[in-house]
Design a protein around this motif. Structure first.
Motif, mmCIF file in Angstrom:
data_model
loop_
_atom_site.group_PDB
_atom_site.id
_atom_site.type_symbol
_atom_site.label_atom_id
_atom_site.label_comp_id
_atom_site.label_asym_id
_atom_site.label_seq_id
_atom_site.Cartn_x
_atom_site.Cartn_y
_atom_site.Cartn_z
ATOM 1 N N TRP A 191 2.383 9.679 20.615
ATOM 2 C CA TRP A 191 2.491 8.653 21.648
ATOM 3 C C TRP A 191 3.886 8.593 22.269
ATOM 4 O O TRP A 191 4.061 8.155 23.417
ATOM 5 C CB TRP A 191 2.158 7.274 21.068
ATOM 6 C CG TRP A 191 3.070 6.871 19.949
ATOM 7 C CD1 TRP A 191 2.888 7.098 18.612
ATOM 8 C CD2 TRP A 191 4.334 6.196 20.076
ATOM 9 N NE1 TRP A 191 3.955 6.606 17.899
ATOM 10 C CE2 TRP A 191 4.856 6.055 18.764
ATOM 11 C CE3 TRP A 191 5.062 5.712 21.147
ATOM 12 C CZ2 TRP A 191 6.080 5.435 18.511
ATOM 13 C CZ3 TRP A 191 6.286 5.093 20.905
ATOM 14 C CH2 TRP A 191 6.774 4.968 19.599
ATOM 15 N N GLN A 198 0.535 0.183 21.570
ATOM 16 C CA GLN A 198 -0.835 0.435 21.130
ATOM 17 C C GLN A 198 -1.146 1.923 21.255
ATOM 18 O O GLN A 198 -0.791 2.568 22.240
ATOM 19 C CB GLN A 198 -1.823 -0.381 21.964
ATOM 20 C CG GLN A 198 -1.628 -1.886 21.854
ATOM 21 C CD GLN A 198 -2.065 -2.422 20.496
ATOM 22 O OE1 GLN A 198 -2.531 -1.682 19.632
ATOM 23 N NE2 GLN A 198 -1.925 -3.721 20.308
ATOM 24 N N LYS A 199 -1.834 2.449 20.230
ATOM 25 C CA LYS A 199 -2.127 3.878 20.185
ATOM 26 C C LYS A 199 -3.614 4.099 19.950
ATOM 27 O O LYS A 199 -4.301 3.254 19.374
ATOM 28 C CB LYS A 199 -1.328 4.538 19.040
ATOM 29 C CG LYS A 199 0.143 4.187 19.050
ATOM 30 C CD LYS A 199 0.733 4.316 17.648
ATOM 31 C CE LYS A 199 1.995 3.502 17.548
ATOM 32 N NZ LYS A 199 2.527 3.451 16.190
ATOM 33 N N THR A 200 -4.079 5.253 20.369
ATOM 34 C CA THR A 200 -5.458 5.639 20.109
ATOM 35 C C THR A 200 -5.563 6.185 18.680
ATOM 36 O O THR A 200 -4.556 6.362 17.999
ATOM 37 C CB THR A 200 -5.915 6.730 21.089
ATOM 38 O OG1 THR A 200 -5.153 7.927 20.854
ATOM 39 C CG2 THR A 200 -5.714 6.277 22.531
ATOM 40 N N ARG A 201 -6.776 6.471 18.251
ATOM 41 C CA ARG A 201 -6.971 7.026 16.909
ATOM 42 C C ARG A 201 -6.321 8.388 16.755
ATOM 43 O O ARG A 201 -5.992 8.796 15.646
ATOM 44 C CB ARG A 201 -8.469 7.117 16.599
ATOM 45 C CG ARG A 201 -9.121 5.759 16.392
ATOM 46 C CD ARG A 201 -10.563 5.914 15.949
ATOM 47 N NE ARG A 201 -11.185 4.614 15.686
ATOM 48 C CZ ARG A 201 -12.438 4.464 15.269
ATOM 49 N NH1 ARG A 201 -13.208 5.533 15.074
ATOM 50 N NH2 ARG A 201 -12.925 3.256 15.047
ATOM 51 N N SER A 202 -6.153 9.101 17.874
ATOM 52 C CA SER A 202 -5.503 10.414 17.827
ATOM 53 C C SER A 202 -3.996 10.308 18.046
ATOM 54 O O SER A 202 -3.331 11.303 18.288
ATOM 55 C CB SER A 202 -6.120 11.353 18.869
ATOM 56 O OG SER A 202 -6.010 10.801 20.174
ATOM 57 N N ASP A 203 -3.468 9.070 17.963
ATOM 58 C CA ASP A 203 -2.032 8.802 18.056
ATOM 59 C C ASP A 203 -1.469 9.014 19.460
ATOM 60 O O ASP A 203 -0.281 9.244 19.632
ATOM 61 C CB ASP A 203 -1.248 9.650 17.042
ATOM 62 C CG ASP A 203 0.123 9.051 16.727
ATOM 63 O OD1 ASP A 203 0.240 7.809 16.691
ATOM 64 O OD2 ASP A 203 1.088 9.824 16.538
ATOM 65 N N GLU A 204 -2.327 8.931 20.471
ATOM 66 C CA GLU A 204 -1.857 8.963 21.853
ATOM 67 C C GLU A 204 -1.482 7.545 22.281
ATOM 68 O O GLU A 204 -1.971 6.567 21.713
ATOM 69 C CB GLU A 204 -2.946 9.512 22.777
ATOM 70 C CG GLU A 204 -3.430 10.906 22.436
ATOM 71 C CD GLU A 204 -2.450 11.993 22.818
ATOM 72 O OE1 GLU A 204 -1.441 11.672 23.496
ATOM 73 O OE2 GLU A 204 -2.660 13.159 22.434
ATOM 74 N N GLN A 235 -1.798 4.313 24.166
ATOM 75 C CA GLN A 235 -2.887 3.600 24.828
ATOM 76 C C GLN A 235 -2.350 2.581 25.828
ATOM 77 O O GLN A 235 -2.906 2.403 26.910
ATOM 78 C CB GLN A 235 -3.762 2.900 23.786
ATOM 79 C CG GLN A 235 -4.994 2.218 24.363
ATOM 80 C CD GLN A 235 -5.871 1.640 23.276
ATOM 81 O OE1 GLN A 235 -5.422 1.446 22.141
ATOM 82 N NE2 GLN A 235 -7.122 1.354 23.595
ATOM 83 N N ASP A 272 1.080 -4.013 24.583
ATOM 84 C CA ASP A 272 0.492 -5.336 24.368
ATOM 85 C C ASP A 272 1.615 -6.369 24.325
ATOM 86 O O ASP A 272 2.393 -6.391 23.371
ATOM 87 C CB ASP A 272 -0.293 -5.328 23.061
ATOM 88 C CG ASP A 272 -0.995 -6.649 22.803
ATOM 89 O OD1 ASP A 272 -1.156 -7.432 23.760
ATOM 90 O OD2 ASP A 272 -1.376 -6.897 21.645
ATOM 91 N N THR A 312 0.367 1.558 11.763
ATOM 92 C CA THR A 312 -0.290 1.183 13.015
ATOM 93 C C THR A 312 0.447 0.092 13.772
ATOM 94 O O THR A 312 0.244 -0.066 14.974
ATOM 95 C CB THR A 312 -1.727 0.700 12.738
ATOM 96 O OG1 THR A 312 -1.672 -0.375 11.785
ATOM 97 C CG2 THR A 312 -2.580 1.816 12.182
ATOM 98 N N VAL A 338 -3.013 -4.300 26.763
ATOM 99 C CA VAL A 338 -4.036 -3.644 25.960
ATOM 100 C C VAL A 338 -4.259 -4.428 24.692
ATOM 101 O O VAL A 338 -3.309 -4.853 24.027
ATOM 102 C CB VAL A 338 -3.607 -2.202 25.617
ATOM 103 C CG1 VAL A 338 -4.624 -1.543 24.693
ATOM 104 C CG2 VAL A 338 -3.456 -1.385 26.898
#
Length: 280
Positions: free
Chosen positions: A42, A232-238, A240, A243, A256, A279
């Motif tokens: 990320w 905030q990150k996606t499950r693949s650590d990108e 997002q 917030d 997380t 987000v």
């Protein structure tokens, strides 16, 4: 036993390989078991977005083995970089990384950024010389495996390094030593208003020492009219999005919830142009 022996032999092998980051190929050495380890996917997008509207110097507090350095240089090879790293093993490694790849506009300072210029004890919690948990704060709740006497530099040397240049973006990842770094840089932050990427270790309980220290940091930035965002990150650590939050609160999961952005309220419009804000 065989696995342990193989791991020991691997620490004695010195070689280099290539690694591609954001489409750019780098030569990555392995020196006495020390090597660059890709992490925090990320962070690339966070850096890309911030330097879109922030010119100046990227200040990296806690270089480790150059993860943030390579991310920045893969995005903009000419964006000026100053990194502070007190661990002599990591500093030697990153200097080699810079030389092998002929990275431009790089200054690596083999010292920690701290309120006073002098020496301090760096605590290592792993047997690896490049322990990414190493800290100038001993209270990590885990055993200190070894220590190093290291150099610390205060605000004046940093001001000298900056010269007339602006402080563009700051990253602070110092394993519990965040308050001291922020206090050292307070006047520079007040003058230049850089966005600050920061990692907070979990405080675990309200009123704990770590919780009190983080609240002090939040207050210092609030007095400078900064907003606080959880990354905030996606499950693949990108990445997002960002917030907006009032406080970090009590966190128990560092993997997380440990990464944040502090940014001046005056930059909120610029931030919203490059990041998804709000987000959940």
């Amino acid at each position: 036993m065989l696995k342990e022996r193989l791991e020991w032999y691997k620490t004695k092998l010195n070689y280099s390989r290539s690694d591609t980051l954001n489409g750019i190929r780098f030569n990555v050495p392995r020196i006495n078991g020390i090597r660059y380890r890709p992490n925090e996917r990320w962070m690339s997008e966070a850096i890309r977005g911030l330097i879109t509207y922030r010119q100046g110097v990227f200040l990296d507090c806690g270089v480790n083995t150059g993860q943030t350095l390579l991310k920045l240089k893969s995005i903009d090879p000419d964006y000026p970089y100053i990194g502070f790293e007190p661990n002599p093993a990591c500093a030697y490694y990153v200097n080699t990384l810079i030389q092998m790849n002929q990275l431009r506009e790089c200054t690596l300072v083999p010292a920690g950024l701290a309120p006073t210029t002098g020496t301090a004890t760096l605590n290592l919690f792993d047997t690896a010389a490049h322990d990414d948990k190493a800290s100038l704060i001993p209270e990590r709740g885990i055993e200190v495996r070894s220590t190093r006497c290291v150099v610390t530099l205060g605000a004046e040397p940093l001001c000298h390094l900056l010269g007339e240049r602006a402080l563009g973006v700051v990253k602070i990842d110092v394993e519990g030593f965040e308050l001291e770094v922020v206090e050292t840089m307070h006047a520079l932050i007040a003058r230049h208003h850089p966005p600050v990427l920061i990692e907070f270790l979990p405080s675990y309980s309200a009123g704990s020492k770590r919780d009190r220290r983080q609240k002090t940091i939040e207050k210092l930035f609030d007095e400078l009219d900064y907003d606080l965002y959880r990354i905030q990150k996606t499950r693949s650590d990108e990445l997002q999005g960002l917030d907006p939050i009032e406080t970090t609160g009590v966190q128990t999961e560092w993997s997380t919830n440990s990464d944040y952005l502090l940014a001046p309220r005056e930059q909120k419009h610029a931030l919203s142009n490059v990041f998804a804000i709000g987000v959940v």
